[in-house]
Structure formats: structure tokens, C-alpha cells
Write a protein that holds these residues in place. Structure first.
Motif, PDB file in Angstrom:
ATOM      1  N   PHE A 139       0.850  -1.179   0.000  1.00 23.16           N
ATOM      2  CA  PHE A 139       0.000   0.000   0.000  1.00 23.16           C
ATOM      3  C   PHE A 139       0.888   1.233   0.000  1.00 23.16           C
ATOM      4  O   PHE A 139       1.972   1.233   0.582  1.00 23.16           O
ATOM      5  CB  PHE A 139      -0.884   0.030   1.254  1.00 23.16           C
ATOM      6  CG  PHE A 139      -2.122  -0.805   1.120  1.00 23.16           C
ATOM      7  CD1 PHE A 139      -3.304  -0.238   0.691  1.00 23.16           C
ATOM      8  CD2 PHE A 139      -2.099  -2.151   1.439  1.00 23.16           C
ATOM      9  CE1 PHE A 139      -4.447  -1.008   0.574  1.00 23.16           C
ATOM     10  CE2 PHE A 139      -3.241  -2.921   1.333  1.00 23.16           C
ATOM     11  CZ  PHE A 139      -4.409  -2.350   0.895  1.00 23.16           C
ATOM     12  N   ALA A 140       0.428   2.314  -0.609  1.00 22.38           N
ATOM     13  CA  ALA A 140       1.175   3.571  -0.644  1.00 22.38           C
ATOM     14  C   ALA A 140       0.936   4.319   0.670  1.00 22.38           C
ATOM     15  O   ALA A 140      -0.183   4.749   0.937  1.00 22.38           O
ATOM     16  CB  ALA A 140       0.729   4.417  -1.820  1.00 22.38           C
ATOM     17  N   PRO A 141       1.960   4.455   1.516  1.00 19.23           N
ATOM     18  CA  PRO A 141       1.772   5.086   2.825  1.00 19.23           C
ATOM     19  C   PRO A 141       1.275   6.528   2.732  1.00 19.23           C
ATOM     20  O   PRO A 141       0.563   6.998   3.615  1.00 19.23           O
ATOM     21  CB  PRO A 141       3.142   5.003   3.486  1.00 19.23           C
ATOM     22  CG  PRO A 141       4.103   4.671   2.415  1.00 19.23           C
ATOM     23  CD  PRO A 141       3.340   4.046   1.295  1.00 19.23           C
ATOM     24  N   GLU A 142       1.605   7.238   1.656  1.00 16.02           N
ATOM     25  CA  GLU A 142       1.153   8.619   1.521  1.00 16.02           C
ATOM     26  C   GLU A 142      -0.350   8.738   1.254  1.00 16.02           C
ATOM     27  O   GLU A 142      -0.929   9.803   1.370  1.00 16.02           O
ATOM     28  CB  GLU A 142       1.949   9.351   0.425  1.00 16.02           C
ATOM     29  CG  GLU A 142       1.713   8.844  -0.977  1.00 16.02           C
ATOM     30  CD  GLU A 142       2.577   7.655  -1.374  1.00 16.02           C
ATOM     31  OE1 GLU A 142       2.441   7.216  -2.529  1.00 16.02           O
ATOM     32  OE2 GLU A 142       3.357   7.155  -0.555  1.00 16.02           O
ATOM     33  N   ARG A 143      -1.011   7.627   0.952  1.00 19.55           N
ATOM     34  CA  ARG A 143      -2.457   7.636   0.712  1.00 19.55           C
ATOM     35  C   ARG A 143      -3.249   7.196   1.931  1.00 19.55           C
ATOM     36  O   ARG A 143      -4.464   7.176   1.918  1.00 19.55           O
ATOM     37  CB  ARG A 143      -2.772   6.743  -0.481  1.00 19.55           C
ATOM     38  CG  ARG A 143      -2.084   7.288  -1.738  1.00 19.55           C
ATOM     39  CD  ARG A 143      -2.586   6.714  -2.993  1.00 19.55           C
ATOM     40  NE  ARG A 143      -3.985   7.038  -3.158  1.00 19.55           N
ATOM     41  CZ  ARG A 143      -4.773   6.435  -4.027  1.00 19.55           C
ATOM     42  NH1 ARG A 143      -4.304   5.499  -4.799  1.00 19.55           N
ATOM     43  NH2 ARG A 143      -6.034   6.759  -4.125  1.00 19.55           N
ATOM     44  N   GLU A 144      -2.559   6.826   3.005  1.00 15.56           N
ATOM     45  CA  GLU A 144      -3.240   6.364   4.208  1.00 15.56           C
ATOM     46  C   GLU A 144      -3.963   7.515   4.900  1.00 15.56           C
ATOM     47  O   GLU A 144      -3.452   8.623   4.994  1.00 15.56           O
ATOM     48  CB  GLU A 144      -2.237   5.748   5.180  1.00 15.56           C
ATOM     49  CG  GLU A 144      -2.899   5.216   6.444  1.00 15.56           C
ATOM     50  CD  GLU A 144      -1.908   4.572   7.389  1.00 15.56           C
ATOM     51  OE1 GLU A 144      -2.349   4.045   8.405  1.00 15.56           O
ATOM     52  OE2 GLU A 144      -0.694   4.583   7.105  1.00 15.56           O
ATOM     53  N   ILE A 145      -5.165   7.240   5.388  1.00 14.05           N
ATOM     54  CA  ILE A 145      -5.950   8.200   6.174  1.00 14.05           C
ATOM     55  C   ILE A 145      -6.063   7.646   7.589  1.00 14.05           C
ATOM     56  O   ILE A 145      -6.349   6.467   7.777  1.00 14.05           O
ATOM     57  CB  ILE A 145      -7.365   8.378   5.574  1.00 14.05           C
ATOM     58  CG1 ILE A 145      -7.264   8.937   4.162  1.00 14.05           C
ATOM     59  CG2 ILE A 145      -8.220   9.268   6.457  1.00 14.05           C
ATOM     60  CD1 ILE A 145      -8.598   8.996   3.434  1.00 14.05           C
ATOM     61  N   ALA A 146      -5.838   8.507   8.554  1.00 15.90           N
ATOM     62  CA  ALA A 146      -5.948   8.080   9.948  1.00 15.90           C
ATOM     63  C   ALA A 146      -7.376   7.595  10.231  1.00 15.90           C
ATOM     64  O   ALA A 146      -8.347   8.163   9.738  1.00 15.90           O
ATOM     65  CB  ALA A 146      -5.584   9.230  10.881  1.00 15.90           C
ATOM     66  N   TRP A 147      -7.497   6.530  11.015  1.00 13.01           N
ATOM     67  CA  TRP A 147      -8.805   5.956  11.338  1.00 13.01           C
ATOM     68  C   TRP A 147      -9.753   7.005  11.891  1.00 13.01           C
ATOM     69  O   TRP A 147     -10.917   7.058  11.523  1.00 13.01           O
ATOM     70  CB  TRP A 147      -8.632   4.806  12.334  1.00 13.01           C
ATOM     71  CG  TRP A 147      -9.937   4.232  12.787  1.00 13.01           C
ATOM     72  CD1 TRP A 147     -10.554   4.470  13.978  1.00 13.01           C
ATOM     73  CD2 TRP A 147     -10.810   3.369  12.058  1.00 13.01           C
ATOM     74  NE1 TRP A 147     -11.750   3.786  14.043  1.00 13.01           N
ATOM     75  CE2 TRP A 147     -11.927   3.101  12.858  1.00 13.01           C
ATOM     76  CE3 TRP A 147     -10.752   2.788  10.801  1.00 13.01           C
ATOM     77  CZ2 TRP A 147     -12.976   2.296  12.454  1.00 13.01           C
ATOM     78  CZ3 TRP A 147     -11.793   1.964  10.412  1.00 13.01           C
ATOM     79  CH2 TRP A 147     -12.883   1.732  11.231  1.00 13.01           C
ATOM     80  N   ASP A 148      -9.271   7.869  12.763  1.00  8.65           N
ATOM     81  CA  ASP A 148     -10.115   8.891  13.380  1.00  8.65           C
ATOM     82  C   ASP A 148     -10.684   9.884  12.366  1.00  8.65           C
ATOM     83  O   ASP A 148     -11.652  10.579  12.659  1.00  8.65           O
ATOM     84  CB  ASP A 148      -9.338   9.657  14.453  1.00  8.65           C
ATOM     85  CG  ASP A 148      -9.009   8.778  15.642  1.00  8.65           C
ATOM     86  OD1 ASP A 148      -9.667   7.720  15.814  1.00  8.65           O
ATOM     87  OD2 ASP A 148      -8.093   9.135  16.397  1.00  8.65           O
ATOM     88  N   GLU A 149     -10.115   9.963  11.181  1.00  6.26           N
ATOM     89  CA  GLU A 149     -10.586  10.875  10.143  1.00  6.26           C
ATOM     90  C   GLU A 149     -11.627  10.237   9.222  1.00  6.26           C
ATOM     91  O   GLU A 149     -12.118  10.886   8.305  1.00  6.26           O
ATOM     92  CB  GLU A 149      -9.406  11.380   9.320  1.00  6.26           C
ATOM     93  CG  GLU A 149      -8.433  12.220  10.121  1.00  6.26           C
ATOM     94  CD  GLU A 149      -7.222  12.636   9.304  1.00  6.26           C
ATOM     95  OE1 GLU A 149      -7.286  12.588   8.056  1.00  6.26           O
ATOM     96  OE2 GLU A 149      -6.217  13.007   9.922  1.00  6.26           O
ATOM     97  N   TRP A 153     -15.374   8.228   8.457  1.00  6.08           N
ATOM     98  CA  TRP A 153     -16.724   8.203   9.005  1.00  6.08           C
ATOM     99  C   TRP A 153     -16.964   6.921   9.801  1.00  6.08           C
ATOM    100  O   TRP A 153     -17.815   6.885  10.694  1.00  6.08           O
ATOM    101  CB  TRP A 153     -17.769   8.360   7.910  1.00  6.08           C
ATOM    102  CG  TRP A 153     -17.797   7.231   6.918  1.00  6.08           C
ATOM    103  CD1 TRP A 153     -17.092   7.134   5.768  1.00  6.08           C
ATOM    104  CD2 TRP A 153     -18.565   6.038   7.015  1.00  6.08           C
ATOM    105  NE1 TRP A 153     -17.351   5.950   5.136  1.00  6.08           N
ATOM    106  CE2 TRP A 153     -18.278   5.248   5.874  1.00  6.08           C
ATOM    107  CE3 TRP A 153     -19.467   5.528   7.947  1.00  6.08           C
ATOM    108  CZ2 TRP A 153     -18.847   4.009   5.654  1.00  6.08           C
ATOM    109  CZ3 TRP A 153     -20.049   4.286   7.706  1.00  6.08           C
ATOM    110  CH2 TRP A 153     -19.738   3.548   6.569  1.00  6.08           C
ATOM    111  N   LEU A 154     -16.187   5.883   9.538  1.00  5.38           N
ATOM    112  CA  LEU A 154     -16.363   4.632  10.279  1.00  5.38           C
ATOM    113  C   LEU A 154     -16.002   4.778  11.751  1.00  5.38           C
ATOM    114  O   LEU A 154     -16.550   4.075  12.609  1.00  5.38           O
ATOM    115  CB  LEU A 154     -15.505   3.526   9.659  1.00  5.38           C
ATOM    116  CG  LEU A 154     -15.939   3.043   8.286  1.00  5.38           C
ATOM    117  CD1 LEU A 154     -14.852   2.176   7.683  1.00  5.38           C
ATOM    118  CD2 LEU A 154     -17.242   2.289   8.383  1.00  5.38           C
TER     119      LEU A 154
END
Length: 57
Positions: A41-51, A53-54
Motif C-alpha cells: 500500500f502507498a503510505p502517503e495515501r493512508e488516512i488516519a482511522w479517526d478521520e 466516518w467509520l
């Protein structure tokens, strides 16, 4: 097709996600033969879980 033969054109299916050497990867298998590959996976595309809607559920 025996276990050692490879097809000419692979038909890839995502079969899971794992960590390899600390890197999160998607695992792909060919639906026609026994080859597989791991796509990091591309680390720069990761979104923090807290950000996501889940996280609000």
C-alpha cells in the motif's frame, strides 16, 4: 494446468491484506494458475482511522 505451469495472461483476484516486513500489502492470486503477488500500500495515501466516518460508529 499443473502446479508448476503459469498461464499467459493472469486474472488477478484480491484475496487479502497482510503485513510483510512491517509493510501493509494486498495479496493478489491468479484465478487461472497458482501464482500470487504482494502489492504494498502507498503510505502517503493512508488516512488516519479517526478521520474516517467509520470511526464515528
Amino acid at each position: 494446468m499443473s502446479g508448476t505451469e503459469r498461464c499467459e495472461t493472469h486474472v488477478w483476484a484480491s484475496v487479502g491484506i497482510t503485513a510483510r516486513d512491517g509493510v501493509v500489502c494486498r495479496i493478489w492470486e491468479c484465478e487461472q494458475c497458482q501464482v500470487w503477488t504482494a502489492e504494498p500500500f502507498a503510505p502517503e495515501r493512508e488516512i488516519a482511522w479517526d478521520e474516517t466516518w467509520l470511526s464515528e460508529r
